[in-house]
Design a protein around this motif. Structure first.
Motif, mmCIF file in Angstrom:
data_model
loop_
_atom_site.group_PDB
_atom_site.id
_atom_site.type_symbol
_atom_site.label_atom_id
_atom_site.label_comp_id
_atom_site.label_asym_id
_atom_site.label_seq_id
_atom_site.Cartn_x
_atom_site.Cartn_y
_atom_site.Cartn_z
ATOM 1 N N THR A 92 0.853 -1.187 0.000
ATOM 2 C CA THR A 92 0.000 0.000 0.000
ATOM 3 C C THR A 92 0.892 1.241 0.000
ATOM 4 N N GLN A 93 0.268 2.408 -0.147
ATOM 5 C CA GLN A 93 1.039 3.648 -0.113
ATOM 6 C C GLN A 93 1.725 3.833 1.237
ATOM 7 N N GLU A 94 1.086 3.337 2.317
ATOM 8 C CA GLU A 94 1.642 3.507 3.665
ATOM 9 C C GLU A 94 2.693 2.456 4.000
ATOM 10 N N ASP A 95 2.657 1.324 3.311
ATOM 11 C CA ASP A 95 3.553 0.219 3.667
ATOM 12 C C ASP A 95 4.235 -0.297 2.410
ATOM 13 N N ARG A 96 5.444 0.186 2.173
ATOM 14 C CA ARG A 96 6.217 -0.268 1.015
ATOM 15 C C ARG A 96 7.564 -0.862 1.433
ATOM 16 N N SER A 97 7.687 -1.183 2.711
ATOM 17 C CA SER A 97 8.932 -1.759 3.225
ATOM 18 C C SER A 97 8.779 -3.269 3.391
ATOM 19 N N PHE A 98 9.625 -4.042 2.714
ATOM 20 C CA PHE A 98 9.569 -5.502 2.826
ATOM 21 C C PHE A 98 10.013 -5.959 4.219
ATOM 22 N N VAL A 99 11.032 -5.319 4.772
ATOM 23 C CA VAL A 99 11.560 -5.708 6.085
ATOM 24 C C VAL A 99 10.514 -5.545 7.176
ATOM 25 N N SER A 100 9.663 -4.532 7.061
ATOM 26 C CA SER A 100 8.658 -4.278 8.094
ATOM 27 C C SER A 100 7.618 -5.382 8.180
ATOM 28 N N ARG A 101 7.555 -6.244 7.190
ATOM 29 C CA ARG A 101 6.534 -7.291 7.149
ATOM 30 C C ARG A 101 6.930 -8.543 7.924
ATOM 31 N N PHE A 102 8.130 -8.586 8.477
ATOM 32 C CA PHE A 102 8.609 -9.791 9.153
ATOM 33 C C PHE A 102 8.283 -9.766 10.646
ATOM 34 N N ALA A 103 8.079 -10.964 11.182
ATOM 35 C CA ALA A 103 7.933 -11.172 12.629
ATOM 36 C C ALA A 103 8.718 -12.421 13.003
ATOM 37 N N TYR A 104 9.235 -12.436 14.242
ATOM 38 C CA TYR A 104 10.088 -13.534 14.696
ATOM 39 C C TYR A 104 9.615 -14.017 16.070
ATOM 40 N N THR A 105 9.709 -15.318 16.267
ATOM 41 C CA THR A 105 9.295 -15.914 17.549
ATOM 42 C C THR A 105 10.386 -16.847 18.053
ATOM 43 N N THR A 106 10.672 -16.747 19.347
ATOM 44 C CA THR A 106 11.594 -17.661 20.014
ATOM 45 C C THR A 106 10.902 -18.241 21.247
ATOM 46 N N GLN A 107 10.996 -19.551 21.409
ATOM 47 C CA GLN A 107 10.353 -20.208 22.548
ATOM 48 C C GLN A 107 11.279 -21.255 23.153
ATOM 49 N N LEU A 108 11.176 -21.400 24.456
ATOM 50 C CA LEU A 108 11.803 -22.506 25.169
ATOM 51 C C LEU A 108 10.653 -23.354 25.714
ATOM 52 N N ILE A 109 10.461 -24.526 25.135
ATOM 53 C CA ILE A 109 9.298 -25.354 25.439
ATOM 54 C C ILE A 109 9.703 -26.428 26.438
ATOM 55 N N ILE A 110 9.050 -26.439 27.590
ATOM 56 C CA ILE A 110 9.406 -27.350 28.690
ATOM 57 C C ILE A 110 8.180 -28.178 29.056
ATOM 58 N N ALA A 111 8.299 -29.499 29.026
ATOM 59 C CA ALA A 111 7.150 -30.361 29.304
ATOM 60 C C ALA A 111 7.567 -31.580 30.111
ATOM 61 N N ARG A 112 6.598 -32.114 30.828
ATOM 62 C CA ARG A 112 6.815 -33.333 31.600
ATOM 63 C C ARG A 112 5.611 -34.252 31.452
ATOM 64 N N LYS A 113 5.888 -35.527 31.222
ATOM 65 C CA LYS A 113 4.851 -36.552 31.205
ATOM 66 C C LYS A 113 4.815 -37.180 32.589
ATOM 67 N N PHE A 114 3.719 -36.888 33.312
ATOM 68 C CA PHE A 114 3.624 -37.322 34.704
ATOM 69 C C PHE A 114 3.126 -38.749 34.834
ATOM 70 N N SER A 115 2.341 -39.188 33.892
ATOM 71 C CA SER A 115 1.802 -40.544 33.920
ATOM 72 C C SER A 115 1.431 -40.936 32.503
ATOM 73 N N GLU A 116 0.896 -42.122 32.331
ATOM 74 C CA GLU A 116 0.455 -42.570 31.017
ATOM 75 C C GLU A 116 -0.572 -41.619 30.417
ATOM 76 N N ASN A 117 -1.341 -40.938 31.285
ATOM 77 C CA ASN A 117 -2.441 -40.110 30.811
ATOM 78 C C ASN A 117 -2.142 -38.611 30.790
ATOM 79 N N LEU A 118 -1.304 -38.114 31.696
ATOM 80 C CA LEU A 118 -1.177 -36.679 31.912
ATOM 81 C C LEU A 118 0.179 -36.127 31.493
#
Length: 300
Positions: free
Chosen positions: A152-178
């Motif tokens: 659009t006229q207001e948005d002509r920057s390719f770099v501005s269209r990027f987004a980044y995500t970083t996650q540290l995913i921590i999980a535990r299986k407590f039992s066969e079900n949970l």
């Protein structure tokens, strides 16, 4: 919604601090061999690489490819004229590949803002017993997404269209079900649409799985965004649903207040509120293909 996040966080902390013998230790020992001279790794903490909206600690096995189709429909409160949301469909197609058993890559395309995303996940730690006693699994996740709508006229920057995500995913299986998961998250948008929003957003994901039968489980995930980072029109994402395993497929049916299917969208752009009926029906279908020649030979 903020009060629920505090409740879930306290609940998760309490469970982590509970002695193992109070959390179905016999079930865990049944899943792990008790030979003290070996390392016994926990498997199937979750059935898929996703809980519902968010990623789980799981990765695709080496030389396997997971083809994933994700659908979200309009809101239930849109009424009979729109068939309670079914007239409006949003989709993401994705491919995920296991480079090793602990490292995978993935790519996807959503029709929401015509967004392409690329990500990778690496398992840093694995829940285990025996000679190596590790109480949880930890996976590192990083992704990039780009909006490819016409300029659009207001948005002509390719770099501005990027987004980044970083996650540290921590999980535990407590039992066969949970199984339970905690996901500290950092989301960065190069451009925000509303004055006062932060480009960098901190959030905390909470998720879980409870197995109801051999092939069916109840799943939930919730993302709490720390205060004063988003515009007031945006809300925390909550999803509830069921995973159904059918042979090589995992079929997930769920309800969520989030329309978007990648982190930038459901963490930073959720406009729906459960209390107002802004609930989207959706489903994910996952099909895994093996490129392991040895595995194919062994089945002949």
């Amino acid at each position: 919604m903020k009060k629920y996040s505090i409740f879930f966080l306290l609940l998760f902390s309490a469970i982590l601090s509970t002695p193992e013998n109070a959390l179905a230790q016999d079930d865990l020992l049944g899943m792990m061999k008790s030979d003290s001279n070996t390392v016994n790794y926990m498997t199937a903490t979750f059935k898929s690489t996703r809980i519902i909206n968010g990623h789980s600690v799981e990765t695709v096995a080496k030389n396997h490819m997971d083809f994933r189709i994700s659908h979200r429909f309009g809101t239930l409160n849109s009424g009979a004229y729109n068939l309670w949301g079914l007239d409006m469909a949003y989709i993401r197609l994705g491919f995920e590949y296991g480079i090793t058993d602990q490292w995978m890559i993935g790519v996807g395309r959503s029709n929401t803002d015509k967004t392409y995303d690329l990500f990778t996940k690496v398992k840093l730690l694995r829940q285990s017993s025996g000679t190596r006693n590790m109480p949880f699994t930890m996976t590192f996740f990083v992704s990039s997404a780009v909006n490819t709508l016409r300029y659009t006229q207001e948005d002509r920057s390719f770099v501005s269209r990027f987004a980044y995500t970083t996650q540290l995913i921590i999980a535990r299986k407590f039992s066969e079900n949970l199984s339970l998961q905690l996901t500290p998250t950092l989301l960065h948008r190069n451009r925000v649409e509303n004055v006062g929003e932060k480009n960098t957003v901190w959030a905390l994901g909470l998720g879980g799985r409870y197995k109801l039968s051999k092939r069916v489980s109840f799943n939930a995930d919730y993302y709490y965004v720390l205060p004063d980072q988003l515009d007031p029109q945006f809300h925390n994402s909550l999803a509830l649903g069921f995973d159904i395993e059918t042979g090589g497929h995992v079929f997930s049916v769920h309800f969520t207040n989030s329309l978007g299917m990648i982190e930038k969208q459901f963490i930073g752009e959720t406009t729906g509120q459960w209390g107002k009926g802004d609930i989207h029906y959706g489903f994910n279908v996952s099909r895994t293909f093996s490129f392991n020649k040895n595995a194919r030979r062994s089945t002949k």
